[in-house]
Scaffold this motif. Structure first.
Motif, PDB file in Angstrom:
ATOM      1  N   THR A 190       1.112   6.576  -0.991  1.00  0.00           N
ATOM      2  CA  THR A 190       0.221   5.806  -0.717  1.00  0.00           C
ATOM      3  C   THR A 190      -0.877   5.556  -1.512  1.00  0.00           C
ATOM      4  O   THR A 190      -1.422   6.259  -2.227  1.00  0.00           O
ATOM      5  CB  THR A 190      -0.196   6.011   0.867  1.00  0.00           C
ATOM      6  OG1 THR A 190      -0.831   7.023   0.861  1.00  0.00           O
ATOM      7  CG2 THR A 190       1.106   5.992   1.984  1.00  0.00           C
ATOM      8  N   THR A 191      -1.531   4.400  -1.340  1.00  0.00           N
ATOM      9  CA  THR A 191      -2.631   4.185  -2.229  1.00  0.00           C
ATOM     10  C   THR A 191      -4.056   3.309  -1.325  1.00  0.00           C
ATOM     11  O   THR A 191      -3.442   2.175  -0.733  1.00  0.00           O
ATOM     12  CB  THR A 191      -2.701   3.273  -3.544  1.00  0.00           C
ATOM     13  OG1 THR A 191      -3.648   3.178  -4.210  1.00  0.00           O
ATOM     14  CG2 THR A 191      -1.863   2.099  -3.289  1.00  0.00           C
ATOM     15  N   THR A 241       0.769  -1.159   0.022  1.00  0.00           N
ATOM     16  CA  THR A 241      -0.045  -0.047  -0.097  1.00  0.00           C
ATOM     17  C   THR A 241       0.827   1.272   0.079  1.00  0.00           C
ATOM     18  O   THR A 241       0.173   2.234   0.038  1.00  0.00           O
ATOM     19  CB  THR A 241      -1.063   0.068   1.130  1.00  0.00           C
ATOM     20  OG1 THR A 241       0.078   0.027   2.436  1.00  0.00           O
ATOM     21  CG2 THR A 241      -2.005  -1.123   1.210  1.00  0.00           C
ATOM     22  N   ASP A 242       2.126   1.201   0.077  1.00  0.00           N
ATOM     23  CA  ASP A 242       2.868   2.290   0.054  1.00  0.00           C
ATOM     24  C   ASP A 242       4.211   2.071  -0.812  1.00  0.00           C
ATOM     25  O   ASP A 242       4.897   1.049  -0.827  1.00  0.00           O
ATOM     26  CB  ASP A 242       3.188   2.892   1.392  1.00  0.00           C
ATOM     27  CG  ASP A 242       3.981   1.995   2.281  1.00  0.00           C
ATOM     28  OD1 ASP A 242       4.991   1.898   2.172  1.00  0.00           O
ATOM     29  OD2 ASP A 242       3.178   1.466   2.970  1.00  0.00           O
ATOM     30  N   THR A 262     -10.400   1.214  -9.449  1.00  0.00           N
ATOM     31  CA  THR A 262     -10.296   2.523  -8.865  1.00  0.00           C
ATOM     32  C   THR A 262      -8.853   2.765  -8.525  1.00  0.00           C
ATOM     33  O   THR A 262      -8.154   1.660  -8.018  1.00  0.00           O
ATOM     34  CB  THR A 262     -11.113   2.964  -7.619  1.00  0.00           C
ATOM     35  OG1 THR A 262     -12.518   2.649  -8.234  1.00  0.00           O
ATOM     36  CG2 THR A 262     -10.986   4.094  -7.236  1.00  0.00           C
ATOM     37  N   LEU A 263      -8.024   3.874  -8.704  1.00  0.00           N
ATOM     38  CA  LEU A 263      -6.645   4.037  -8.288  1.00  0.00           C
ATOM     39  C   LEU A 263      -6.555   5.432  -7.410  1.00  0.00           C
ATOM     40  O   LEU A 263      -6.873   6.313  -8.266  1.00  0.00           O
ATOM     41  CB  LEU A 263      -5.744   3.786  -9.292  1.00  0.00           C
ATOM     42  CG  LEU A 263      -4.258   3.904  -9.027  1.00  0.00           C
ATOM     43  CD1 LEU A 263      -3.950   2.963  -7.867  1.00  0.00           C
ATOM     44  CD2 LEU A 263      -3.401   3.899  -9.984  1.00  0.00           C
ATOM     45  N   THR A 264      -6.442   5.613  -6.550  1.00  0.00           N
ATOM     46  CA  THR A 264      -5.955   6.830  -5.897  1.00  0.00           C
ATOM     47  C   THR A 264      -4.754   6.653  -5.289  1.00  0.00           C
ATOM     48  O   THR A 264      -4.276   5.922  -4.556  1.00  0.00           O
ATOM     49  CB  THR A 264      -6.865   6.966  -4.554  1.00  0.00           C
ATOM     50  OG1 THR A 264      -8.252   6.778  -5.196  1.00  0.00           O
ATOM     51  CG2 THR A 264      -6.886   8.424  -4.025  1.00  0.00           C
ATOM     52  N   LEU A 265      -3.800   8.028  -5.567  1.00  0.00           N
ATOM     53  CA  LEU A 265      -2.391   7.893  -5.121  1.00  0.00           C
ATOM     54  C   LEU A 265      -2.575   9.219  -4.137  1.00  0.00           C
ATOM     55  O   LEU A 265      -2.983  10.247  -4.694  1.00  0.00           O
ATOM     56  CB  LEU A 265      -1.589   8.011  -6.234  1.00  0.00           C
ATOM     57  CG  LEU A 265      -1.555   6.970  -7.036  1.00  0.00           C
ATOM     58  CD1 LEU A 265      -0.523   7.331  -8.411  1.00  0.00           C
ATOM     59  CD2 LEU A 265      -1.038   5.734  -6.731  1.00  0.00           C
ATOM     60  N   ASN A 266      -1.932   9.017  -3.053  1.00  0.00           N
ATOM     61  CA  ASN A 266      -1.664  10.154  -2.106  1.00  0.00           C
ATOM     62  C   ASN A 266      -0.305  10.723  -1.841  1.00  0.00           C
ATOM     63  O   ASN A 266       0.561   9.842  -1.522  1.00  0.00           O
ATOM     64  CB  ASN A 266      -2.134   9.716  -0.861  1.00  0.00           C
ATOM     65  CG  ASN A 266      -2.314  10.669   0.246  1.00  0.00           C
ATOM     66  OD1 ASN A 266      -1.706  11.689  -0.021  1.00  0.00           O
ATOM     67  ND2 ASN A 266      -2.429  10.505   1.356  1.00  0.00           N
ATOM     68  N   PRO A 283      -4.999  -1.195  -9.993  1.00  0.00           N
ATOM     69  CA  PRO A 283      -6.107  -0.663  -9.420  1.00  0.00           C
ATOM     70  C   PRO A 283      -6.715  -1.662  -8.718  1.00  0.00           C
ATOM     71  O   PRO A 283      -6.932  -2.860  -8.853  1.00  0.00           O
ATOM     72  CB  PRO A 283      -7.079  -0.255 -10.632  1.00  0.00           C
ATOM     73  CG  PRO A 283      -5.855  -0.242 -11.628  1.00  0.00           C
ATOM     74  CD  PRO A 283      -4.829  -1.288 -11.187  1.00  0.00           C
ATOM     75  N   ASP A 293      -6.762   2.392  -2.260  1.00  0.00           N
ATOM     76  CA  ASP A 293      -7.681   1.294  -2.602  1.00  0.00           C
ATOM     77  C   ASP A 293      -7.132   0.439  -3.857  1.00  0.00           C
ATOM     78  O   ASP A 293      -7.773  -0.267  -4.773  1.00  0.00           O
ATOM     79  CB  ASP A 293      -9.099   2.036  -3.439  1.00  0.00           C
ATOM     80  CG  ASP A 293      -8.585   3.179  -4.212  1.00  0.00           C
ATOM     81  OD1 ASP A 293      -7.398   3.474  -4.551  1.00  0.00           O
ATOM     82  OD2 ASP A 293      -9.518   4.059  -4.631  1.00  0.00           O
TER      83      ASP A 293
END
Length: 55
Positions: free
Chosen positions: A23-24, A9-10, A46-50, A42, A26
């Motif tokens: 980080t992600t 996740t990171d 869905t893909l979210t990058l922080n 994903p 999802d």
């Protein structure tokens, strides 16, 4: 950017003496065996990058 660790996740890295983390919540990261640095997959289409600083 020099990557130090690739986790599910990171991703941790260090550049110009500063630590960075992506980080992600999802999706997931992996480190493939084909010489690539990392892969992003994903989750549920869905893909979210922080890229925010701090946790």
């Amino acid at each position: 950017m020099p990557f130090i660790a690739v986790n599910k996740t990171d991703i941790s890295s260090k550049f110009h003496g500063l630590d960075y983390e992506v980080t992600t919540p999802d999706g997931e990261f992996s480190k493939p065996d084909n010489g690539k640095v990392f892969r992003i997959k994903p989750g549920k289409n869905t893909l979210t990058l922080n890229f925010a600083t701090g946790k």
